[in-house]
Enzyme design. Structure first.
Site, PDB file in Angstrom:
ATOM      1  CE1 TYR A  38     -53.374  52.660  10.708  1.00  0.00           C
ATOM      2  CE2 TYR A  38     -54.499  50.886  11.835  1.00  0.00           C
ATOM      3  CZ  TYR A  38     -54.370  52.233  11.550  1.00  0.00           C
ATOM      4  OH  TYR A  38     -55.243  53.124  12.114  1.00  0.00           O
ATOM      5  NE  ARG A  57     -58.802  51.146   4.742  1.00  0.00           N
ATOM      6  CZ  ARG A  57     -59.600  51.242   5.811  1.00  0.00           C
ATOM      7  NH1 ARG A  57     -60.548  52.155   5.841  1.00  0.00           N
ATOM      8  NH2 ARG A  57     -59.469  50.420   6.828  1.00  0.00           N
ATOM      9  NE  ARG A 105     -33.285  58.482  11.245  1.00  0.00           N
ATOM     10  CZ  ARG A 105     -33.222  59.781  10.948  1.00  0.00           C
ATOM     11  NH1 ARG A 105     -32.148  60.275  10.356  1.00  0.00           N
ATOM     12  NH2 ARG A 105     -34.230  60.592  11.236  1.00  0.00           N
ATOM     13  CE  LYS A 152     -56.775  51.220   8.897  1.00  0.00           C
ATOM     14  NZ  LYS A 152     -57.204  52.183   9.911  1.00  0.00           N
ATOM     15  CD  GLU A 184     -60.904  60.305   9.479  1.00  0.00           C
ATOM     16  OE1 GLU A 184     -61.423  59.247   9.084  1.00  0.00           O
ATOM     17  OE2 GLU A 184     -59.859  60.771   8.981  1.00  0.00           O
ATOM     18  CG  LEU A 208     -59.087  55.588   6.462  1.00  0.00           C
ATOM     19  CD1 LEU A 208     -57.663  55.564   5.933  1.00  0.00           C
ATOM     20  CD2 LEU A 208     -59.218  54.649   7.650  1.00  0.00           C
TER      21      LEU A 208
END
Ligand code: PMP
Length: 286
Positions: A38, A57, A105, A152, A184, A208
């Site tokens: 995301y 990114r 799955r 991310k 972070e 990140l």
């Protein structure tokens, strides 16, 4: 913010759909495995701030987990920009995620993935908020995350737990700590100013690569501010002249209290304020 808004559109793939009418399959691997990436981009004056670095990114994160984009990047950008325009967002943010889509799955990736794009926008104050004026309180928590925090990923359970702990403590951010050193924030990069030097953890797989971090570095360099990229401890943060966080959601935000201890004089620092102002200025000009 209170879930789907009937007055707003969101993106399911390239298509704009009313938020209250949007749906995806529970067989989407994003739902089953948190198999997705995301991004969040701030919007000021109707403009996406630092967009180029966020697109880059997104592409990097997707490449790292072998996740194809659901459409060419130029089309994805146009779809996001179109959504921001449709919803008339002048100030706020756009959230978007790419998941590996619907498949049987199976832990291993499907041979023919059907990646899915979902995006939504929110009109919220970004440039001038009480938190940016007064600063926020933060607490420290153990960093419980995996070993590829440079990606991310939408798998955010440790960060939701960290943020919940902060909320319970009446704080605005949880600062994650590993081996006595700050990695972070649960959704931000942490910086300190000590003796006029900007100190920020170096980029490795442990954190990140913050987009706002990169642009704040550009701004700081232009101001002739020395930057040291190194890990620092909670003790150092407590003794900092200024402590602040950066993120697309909060831009540059002072931290005035950590674990109940006041940082410096308990006010947002002068350099923090200056970096915030300049960050907004540069963002609007780009
Ligand atoms: N670290 C983490 C763990 C984050 O979730 C975020 C916000 N997405 C950041 C740092 C800040 O990154 P950015 O400046 O690109 O929003």
């Amino acid at each position: 913010m209170n879930g789907p808004n009937p007055e707003l559109m969101c993106l399911i793939g390239a298509e704009q759909v009313r938020e209250t009418e949007a749906s995806i399959s529970p067989f989407d691997r994003g739902y089953l495995f948190a198999d997705g990436i995301y991004e969040v981009i701030a919007i000021l004056d109707g403009k996406l701030i630092d967009a180029e670095r966020h697109w880059a990114r997104l592409q990097r994160s997707c490449a790292e987990i072998d996740l194809p984009l659901p459409m060419p990047i130029e089309e994805l950008k146009q779809a996001i920009l179109g959504l921001v325009e449709t919803n008339n967002v002048t100030e706020g943010r756009v959230y978007f995620q790419v998941t590996r889509g619907v498949a049987e799955r199976d832990f291993a990736f499907p041979d023919d993935p059907q990646p899915q794009l979902f995006a939504f926008t929110r009109q919220v104050p970004v440039a001038d908020t009480a938190s940016s004026r007064k600063g926020i309180k933060a607490i420290t928590v153990e960093d419980l995350r995996w070993k590829r925090r440079d990606i991310k990923s939408i798998a955010l359970l440790p960060q939701t737990m960290a943020k919940q702990a902060a909320k319970k403590a009446g704080a605005g951010e949880a600062i994650m700590v590993e081996d006595g050193l700050i990695t972070e924030g649960s959704s931000s990069t942490i910086h300190m100013i000590k003796d006029d030097v900007l100190v920020t953890r170096m980029l490795t797989r442990e954190v990140l690569p913050g987009v706002t971090r990169a642009t704040v570095f550009d701004v700081a360099r232009e101001q002739g501010i020395e930057i040291q990229e190194r890990a620092f401890s909670v003790e150092e943060a407590l003794a900092a002249d200024e402590l602040f966080l950066t993120s697309a959601s909060a831009l540059v935000q002072g931290i005035v209290e950590l674990d109940g201890h006041t940082i410096a004089d308990g006010k947002v620092g002068v350099m923090t304020d200056r970096l915030r102002e300049l960050y907004i200025e540069v963002g609007l000009k780009a």
